[in-house]
Enzyme design. Sequence first.
Site, mmCIF file in Angstrom:
data_model
loop_
_atom_site.group_PDB
_atom_site.id
_atom_site.type_symbol
_atom_site.label_atom_id
_atom_site.label_comp_id
_atom_site.label_asym_id
_atom_site.label_seq_id
_atom_site.Cartn_x
_atom_site.Cartn_y
_atom_site.Cartn_z
ATOM 1 N N SER A 123 -9.738 1.972 2.817
ATOM 2 C CA SER A 123 -8.843 2.705 1.961
ATOM 3 C C SER A 123 -7.840 1.843 1.213
ATOM 4 O O SER A 123 -7.228 2.305 0.247
ATOM 5 C CB SER A 123 -8.083 3.743 2.781
ATOM 6 O OG SER A 123 -7.237 3.095 3.726
ATOM 7 N N SER A 176 -9.936 -0.429 7.021
ATOM 8 C CA SER A 176 -9.358 -0.297 5.682
ATOM 9 C C SER A 176 -8.693 -1.531 5.090
ATOM 10 O O SER A 176 -8.382 -1.532 3.898
ATOM 11 C CB SER A 176 -8.347 0.832 5.657
ATOM 12 O OG SER A 176 -9.032 2.038 5.473
ATOM 13 N N LYS A 216 0.861 -1.184 0.000
ATOM 14 C CA LYS A 216 0.000 0.000 0.000
ATOM 15 C C LYS A 216 0.896 1.231 0.000
ATOM 16 O O LYS A 216 1.923 1.254 0.694
ATOM 17 C CB LYS A 216 -0.894 -0.028 1.243
ATOM 18 C CG LYS A 216 -1.931 1.092 1.325
ATOM 19 C CD LYS A 216 -2.889 0.849 2.501
ATOM 20 C CE LYS A 216 -3.904 1.958 2.694
ATOM 21 N NZ LYS A 216 -4.853 1.673 3.793
HETATM 22 N N1 GLN Z 1 -13.247 4.219 6.405
HETATM 23 C C1 GLN Z 1 -12.589 4.603 7.615
HETATM 24 C C2 GLN Z 1 -12.186 6.062 7.524
HETATM 25 O O1 GLN Z 1 -12.500 6.655 6.561
HETATM 26 C C3 GLN Z 1 -11.400 3.731 7.889
HETATM 27 C C4 GLN Z 1 -10.187 4.088 7.144
HETATM 28 C C5 GLN Z 1 -8.995 3.254 7.490
HETATM 29 O O2 GLN Z 1 -9.116 2.211 8.144
HETATM 30 N N2 GLN Z 1 -7.813 3.738 7.119
HETATM 31 O O3 GLN Z 1 -11.591 6.599 8.385
#
Ligand code: GLN
Length: 514
Positions: free
Chosen positions: A155, A179, A80
């Site tokens: 994400s 994410s 990532k």
């Molecule tokens: N969807 C969640 C957010 O927008 C989690 C994001 C993540 O785990 N990096 O914060």
Amino acid sequence: MADLTDYTAVKLLSLLQAGEVTSTELTKAYLDRIETCDQKIGSFLRADPEESLEHAAAMDRRRKAGEAPGPLAGLPVALKDNLCTRGQTTTCGSRMLKNFKPPYDATVVEKLREAGAVPLGKTNLDEFAMGGSTENSALGETRNPWNTNCIPGGSSGGAATCIASGMSPLSIGSDTGGSIRQPAAFCGVVGLKPTYGRVSRLGLVAFASSLDQIGPLARTAEDAALLLEVIAGHDARDSTSLDQTVPRYRSVLQQPLAGLKLGVVEEHFGEGLDAEVESAVRESIRVYQELGAKITPVSLPHSEYAIATYYVIAPCEASSNLARYDGVHYGYRTDENVLHATLKQQRAKLSAAGNEQALNDLDSPLVRMYRQTRAEGFGAEVKRRIMLGTYALSAGYYEAYYLKALKVRRLIRQDYDEAFRDVDLVIGPVTPTPAFPRGSKIDDPLAMYLGDLYTVSANLAGVPAISVPCGFSNAGLPIGLQLQGPPLSEDRLLQAAHWFQKETTWHQRRPALN
Ligand code: GLN
């Protein structure tokens, strides 16, 4: 031989070890797949075939020379793009870091290198990992391989899609509120968020430091176990990393499940849960029953506050972490010629009008540079989080929001402690619905946040959680099953997921990409 990109990582490793395939052949197969599929999917922000092939060739030489080149020797792994890679762009999907080249490798990257993994490229993500659809990336679009009109989740959208579409056997993601698990569920792959501190965060670009955790994505629990074994462990350079030995995850997998106590989270089957997701999850519970697990209901009574708590704490930490992007230390800086020219014009205008007050009130060029850099460098969602967090941390609101959220966080953690007195793991959905159409929630942040209903609690409590493919919707989109366990129960989670995959075939389906 069948298409190499169809195999699991464990199978590929055995082929490599038996000399039936070389790392060069394998890496080429994946690079070819990237070449033909990634235009359609957009998993990768950066791939460097030459560099990958160099690593592969080095692994082949070492193996030929009779060396034991490490537990992942010759296997490609995608990263990532919020994991620092020395001398190579690490963008976080942001204009702010578009050209940022870190001077060091993340600990996870070092460990992968020592294990002999072949770096395949950097995958797309929501900007600074803020989002649940990968639509917040400023640098590229990623589509769901099962339906390219749908989002892949986020994400870690690139990390999940590259596995689902056979462009990498293994990948690394990060999970602050879901994410890893949410895109894994939307793409039909396995994703594990380890216990907070299980994997070193050194070199993971910080979003919300008390929640962030790095973890593996793969097709199977066995592959995830292989990868976790390499990346987990204590790191003296990360003060939050746990000083605990790393189990041999893969050997635990084979132990039978009989007697496993599984708690069905009552609160995860209420309002908002899509009927198809519910029936797939309920059917999975039946599979566990057949495997000899004992099923009982459990309650996580503070679940209903999880989203509110997370969306105070995460933005607060983000607002503080992202203060470092000021155009001086890192990354993007606004065009100063333009800046000075505008300032000059403004001054001339004000002094012509004789407006002394306004002239005195003008910001200094330095403050303007900060402001303009951040205005141009960050996207809308990141700005929203910075503003929310700054507000919740400011004098007068701190107690009402941040401090209150910390207290509720404690209650959420206690719910888990309570539940794990009676059961080994808890089971429920990963997401309320399957993947949704691109663009359908991008203008409605609240709707997007509600998609994190079942995932954020594990981060708030610091416990590990895994997402496993458990079905498909009528529209042909994957559905994920979530198992959560007490701190450091990754072995148990992987074992439970492994047995589920031995009984089911959901993870064997492939999206039609051609
Ligand atoms: N969807 C969640 C957010 O927008 C989690 C994001 C993540 O785990 N990096 O914060």
